[in-house]
Design a protein around this motif. Structure first.
Motif, PDB file in Angstrom:
ATOM      1  N   LEU A   1      -2.074   6.600 -19.124  1.00  0.00           N
ATOM      2  CA  LEU A   1      -1.015   6.851 -18.134  1.00  0.00           C
ATOM      3  C   LEU A   1      -0.214   8.092 -18.495  1.00  0.00           C
ATOM      4  N   ILE A   2       0.079   8.228 -19.777  1.00  0.00           N
ATOM      5  CA  ILE A   2       0.851   9.388 -20.224  1.00  0.00           C
ATOM      6  C   ILE A   2       0.050  10.665 -19.991  1.00  0.00           C
ATOM      7  N   LEU A   3      -1.258  10.559 -20.186  1.00  0.00           N
ATOM      8  CA  LEU A   3      -2.099  11.723 -19.929  1.00  0.00           C
ATOM      9  C   LEU A   3      -1.948  12.175 -18.478  1.00  0.00           C
ATOM     10  N   ILE A   4      -2.022  11.207 -17.549  1.00  0.00           N
ATOM     11  CA  ILE A   4      -1.920  11.559 -16.122  1.00  0.00           C
ATOM     12  C   ILE A   4      -0.501  12.033 -15.789  1.00  0.00           C
ATOM     13  N   ALA A   5       0.493  11.286 -16.286  1.00  0.00           N
ATOM     14  CA  ALA A   5       1.877  11.626 -15.943  1.00  0.00           C
ATOM     15  C   ALA A   5       2.299  12.950 -16.565  1.00  0.00           C
ATOM     16  N   GLY A   6       1.700  13.291 -17.696  1.00  0.00           N
ATOM     17  CA  GLY A   6       2.109  14.513 -18.360  1.00  0.00           C
ATOM     18  C   GLY A   6       1.230  15.710 -18.018  1.00  0.00           C
ATOM     19  N   THR A   7       0.177  15.462 -17.237  1.00  0.00           N
ATOM     20  CA  THR A   7      -0.771  16.541 -16.966  1.00  0.00           C
ATOM     21  C   THR A   7      -1.051  16.687 -15.481  1.00  0.00           C
ATOM     22  N   GLY A   8      -1.112  15.561 -14.765  1.00  0.00           N
ATOM     23  CA  GLY A   8      -1.500  15.607 -13.357  1.00  0.00           C
ATOM     24  C   GLY A   8      -2.997  15.429 -13.257  1.00  0.00           C
ATOM     25  N   LEU A   9      -3.438  14.642 -12.278  1.00  0.00           N
ATOM     26  CA  LEU A   9      -4.863  14.335 -12.192  1.00  0.00           C
ATOM     27  C   LEU A   9      -5.707  15.582 -11.953  1.00  0.00           C
ATOM     28  N   ASN A  10      -5.180  16.500 -11.126  1.00  0.00           N
ATOM     29  CA  ASN A  10      -5.961  17.708 -10.843  1.00  0.00           C
ATOM     30  C   ASN A  10      -6.248  18.492 -12.110  1.00  0.00           C
ATOM     31  N   ALA A  11      -5.215  18.616 -12.961  1.00  0.00           N
ATOM     32  CA  ALA A  11      -5.402  19.369 -14.203  1.00  0.00           C
ATOM     33  C   ALA A  11      -6.351  18.623 -15.134  1.00  0.00           C
TER      34      ALA A  11
ATOM     35  N   ILE B   1       0.857  -1.188   0.000  1.00  0.00           N
ATOM     36  CA  ILE B   1       0.000   0.000   0.000  1.00  0.00           C
ATOM     37  C   ILE B   1       0.887   1.230   0.000  1.00  0.00           C
ATOM     38  N   GLU B   2       1.906   1.182   0.857  1.00  0.00           N
ATOM     39  CA  GLU B   2       2.771   2.349   0.981  1.00  0.00           C
ATOM     40  C   GLU B   2       3.472   2.670  -0.328  1.00  0.00           C
ATOM     41  N   SER B   3       4.007   1.639  -0.964  1.00  0.00           N
ATOM     42  CA  SER B   3       4.747   1.929  -2.192  1.00  0.00           C
ATOM     43  C   SER B   3       3.790   2.344  -3.307  1.00  0.00           C
ATOM     44  N   ALA B   4       2.571   1.803  -3.263  1.00  0.00           N
ATOM     45  CA  ALA B   4       1.587   2.221  -4.270  1.00  0.00           C
ATOM     46  C   ALA B   4       1.289   3.710  -4.110  1.00  0.00           C
ATOM     47  N   LEU B   5       1.195   4.143  -2.856  1.00  0.00           N
ATOM     48  CA  LEU B   5       0.933   5.565  -2.597  1.00  0.00           C
ATOM     49  C   LEU B   5       2.076   6.425  -3.099  1.00  0.00           C
ATOM     50  N   LEU B   6       3.300   5.976  -2.783  1.00  0.00           N
ATOM     51  CA  LEU B   6       4.463   6.721  -3.243  1.00  0.00           C
ATOM     52  C   LEU B   6       4.437   6.841  -4.754  1.00  0.00           C
ATOM     53  N   ASN B   7       3.937   5.775  -5.393  1.00  0.00           N
ATOM     54  CA  ASN B   7       3.857   5.777  -6.848  1.00  0.00           C
ATOM     55  C   ASN B   7       2.921   6.854  -7.368  1.00  0.00           C
ATOM     56  N   ILE B   8       1.790   7.030  -6.687  1.00  0.00           N
ATOM     57  CA  ILE B   8       0.867   8.099  -7.102  1.00  0.00           C
ATOM     58  C   ILE B   8       1.591   9.428  -6.983  1.00  0.00           C
ATOM     59  N   GLY B   9       2.325   9.569  -5.872  1.00  0.00           N
ATOM     60  CA  GLY B   9       3.084  10.801  -5.676  1.00  0.00           C
ATOM     61  C   GLY B   9       4.086  11.006  -6.803  1.00  0.00           C
ATOM     62  N   TYR B  10       4.669   9.897  -7.268  1.00  0.00           N
ATOM     63  CA  TYR B  10       5.669   9.986  -8.332  1.00  0.00           C
ATOM     64  C   TYR B  10       5.046  10.483  -9.629  1.00  0.00           C
ATOM     65  N   LEU B  11       3.834   9.985  -9.934  1.00  0.00           N
ATOM     66  CA  LEU B  11       3.121  10.458 -11.134  1.00  0.00           C
ATOM     67  C   LEU B  11       2.935  11.970 -11.060  1.00  0.00           C
ATOM     68  N   GLU B  12       2.614  12.427  -9.840  1.00  0.00           N
ATOM     69  CA  GLU B  12       2.395  13.866  -9.637  1.00  0.00           C
ATOM     70  C   GLU B  12       3.697  14.644  -9.891  1.00  0.00           C
ATOM     71  N   THR B  13       4.814  14.068  -9.428  1.00  0.00           N
ATOM     72  CA  THR B  13       6.106  14.720  -9.644  1.00  0.00           C
ATOM     73  C   THR B  13       6.403  14.829 -11.135  1.00  0.00           C
ATOM     74  N   LEU B  14       6.127  13.735 -11.845  1.00  0.00           N
ATOM     75  CA  LEU B  14       6.367  13.738 -13.293  1.00  0.00           C
ATOM     76  C   LEU B  14       5.566  14.841 -13.965  1.00  0.00           C
TER      77      LEU B  14
END
Lengths: 270, 255
Positions: free
Chosen positions: A131-141, A4-17
């Motif tokens: 995935l590229i959409l999320i990684a290149g845009t961010g979910l909020n956007a 769970i923890e690493s999955a969460l970190l992964n979401i954070g990583y997408l946000e960083t990207l």
């Protein structure tokens, strides 16, 4: 638990990207969303035995990964994670559909295998585009883009709240799981019964939190409508991105490029 | 400046399960006062705070904010006047990024976008959090979350600030910064807390709640030195007013 923890970190990583400064990230989220939709529609609209016609579409994810400075290995791992779903949808095709469709030299390939390959290619294309959409845009956007494009406000807000509180919720769940693990010995206390209590507990805590959040919203003048302040305007490069890619997708949808190239080569040899 | 007045008259509140949280609380706060509400766990502090901006409505008695009685018609005015900082910043910061969160209140008030933008920037600068503007709230530290939560309330330009446990879960340095920040505010401030040293620094007046009633109301220094009163309300003297264990041991050995 670690998962769970690493999955969460992964979401954070997408946000960083998505907060990198590249031409891809700078594009208006609406055009990225629309282009992704056109791409997905084009890819899934092919006939069930189509394989060669799909291959040119790989240019879109490859180009975006290159421009957006996204890590291909990371995205590939994410795609693999979802692959079993597509795999099990397609795996029965070779068993059910045994009519020979193609002869590759001495090897005869049944329609089932061709459609299976087609499913896997489509899956890879559509999931990587999303995935590229999320990684290149961010979910909020992306949510903001949905809102600007006229998606129902309540749906967009649900999505935003989900994304905001998934971290808080998993944190809470994690604390529950840890608390149980620390007082469980020899597998006792790890059963389904305790687990169901924990789920109930989590629900109650979540309801209490939802109530507090609602109070906090009311305290700041919430009257049923959430306003977002984010001026967005389309620039030339945004329009060019949308039109350019969409035209290409439509072209690749109507003309089988590998086929054309093959014909051309055959012509040339003759 | 009568709109900074807070008056609570014989306020009573029972929770649906029958718990009597408030049993006749009365006090009057004047403009610019900083008042601490202290008391044991379950003494009714949080319930009282929730009445001050109409999250709960009085079942008996009255709450008047700036001369207006709290009721359904005055609710939106009261909420604009009284800014509430909740105990858990995660409850308060619900928007996707800090900027949106601080803009939430002013936008609900219907202010024009340019003005909202300025308000957001000013409020964030006021709490020293301008650099956090584009960050998602879940990526902030506890102290940063607290600062942004305060900014989100300041952006509504309230006359009265109500805070529930503002120093909870902050490290000592961040807590000190928070105290310094709150000292600079000119609002009428109402702070419910267990941090009695913070009370000593910030509040000139203290109200002790006990079993849903006002057990004492007076100057902070008087109340926090009355050991008998404090003990009967499950409190104790602020640590700074207690004997220093190191010094005491030293003076003991010198004897």
């Amino acid at each position: 638990m670690a998962n769970i923890e690493s999955a969460l970190l992964n979401i954070g990583y997408l946000e960083t990207l998505s907060s990198q400064q590249t031409p891809l990230q700078r594009l208006d989220p609406r055009v990225k969303l629309l282009t992704t939709l056109v791409f997905i529609v084009a890819v899934v609209s092919f006939g069930k035995y189509e394989v060669t016609g799909l291959l040119p579409f790989f240019i879109y994810p490859v180009a975006l990964i290159a421009v957006g400075n996204l890590p291909p290995a990371y995205l590939a791992r994410k795609i693999l994670l979802a692959a079993p779903f597509a795999f099990f949808i397609g795996i029965f095709n070779p068993l059910l559909d045994r009519a020979i469709l193609v002869h590759l030299g001495p090897v005869a390939i049944s329609g089932g295998w061709v459609s299976f390959a087609s499913i896997m290619i489509r899956f890879t294309l559509t999931v990587s585009a999303a995935l590229i959409l999320i990684a290149g845009t961010g979910l909020n956007a992306v949510c903001l883009a949905l809102d600007k494009l006229g998606a129902p406000r309540s749906f967009v807000m649900q999505l935003l709240f989900l994304y905001r509180y998934i971290f808080v919720l998993t944190d809470e769940a994690l604390r529950l799981v840890r608390a149980r693990a620390l007082r469980s010995f020899q597998g006792r206390g790890l059963g389904l019964k305790v687990f169901s209590f924990m789920i109930g507990q989590l629900l109650l805590r979540t309801l209490a939190r939802a109530r507090r959040i609602h109070l906090a919203m009311l305290s700041r003048g919430f009257e049923g409508r959430i306003h977002l302040l984010r001026p967005v305007r389309l620039r030339v490069q945004d329009a060019a991105f949308l039109l350019g890619w969409s035209t290409l997708f439509v072209f690749m949808r109507w003309y089988n490029i590998p086929h054309l190239l093959g014909n051309l080569a055959a012509e040339f040899i003759r | 400046m009568s709109h900074h007045l807070v008056e609570v008259k014989d306020l009573k509140y029972h929770y649906p399960d029958g718990t009597a949280a408030l049993q006749g609380v009365s006090f009057l706060l004047t403009h610019g006062e900083a008042v601490a509400i202290i008391g044991a766990n379950g003494a009714g502090k949080s319930t009282l705070l929730l009445h001050l901006n109409g999250c709960l409505m009085p079942q008996a008695g009255e709450v008047r904010i700036g001369g207006l009685p709290l009721n359904k018609n005055t609710l939106s005015h009261v909420r604009r006047t009284v800014g509430m900082v909740f105990q858990d910043p995660d409850d308060q910061l619900f928007m996707p990024i800090v900027y949106d969160d601080v803009a939430f209140g002013p936008l609900n008030l219907g202010l024009p976008p340019a003005e909202v933008d300025q308000l957001v920037k000013d409020s964030l600068a006021r709490v020293g959090a301008s650099h956090l503007q584009d960050r998602p709230p879940y990526r902030l530290s506890g102290g940063e979350k607290r600062a942004v939560a305060i900014a989100s309330v300041l952006a509504m330009s309230p006359d009265i600030l109500v805070m529930d446990e503002p120093s909870a879960a902050l490290d000592p340095k961040t807590r000190r910064q928070l105290i310094e920040l709150l000292k600079t505010f000119k609002h009428t401030r109402i702070i419910a807390t267990h941090d009695l040293d913070l009370v000593l620094d910030l509040c000139s007046r203290t109200i002790i709640l006990k079993d849903g009633q006002v057990a004492a109301d007076g100057p902070t220094l008087d109340i926090l030195q009355n050991e008998e009163l404090l003990a009967s309300s499950s409190l104790e003297k602020p640590l700074r007013l207690q004997g220093c264990p190191v010094c005491r041991a030293k003076s003991g050995s010198a004897d």
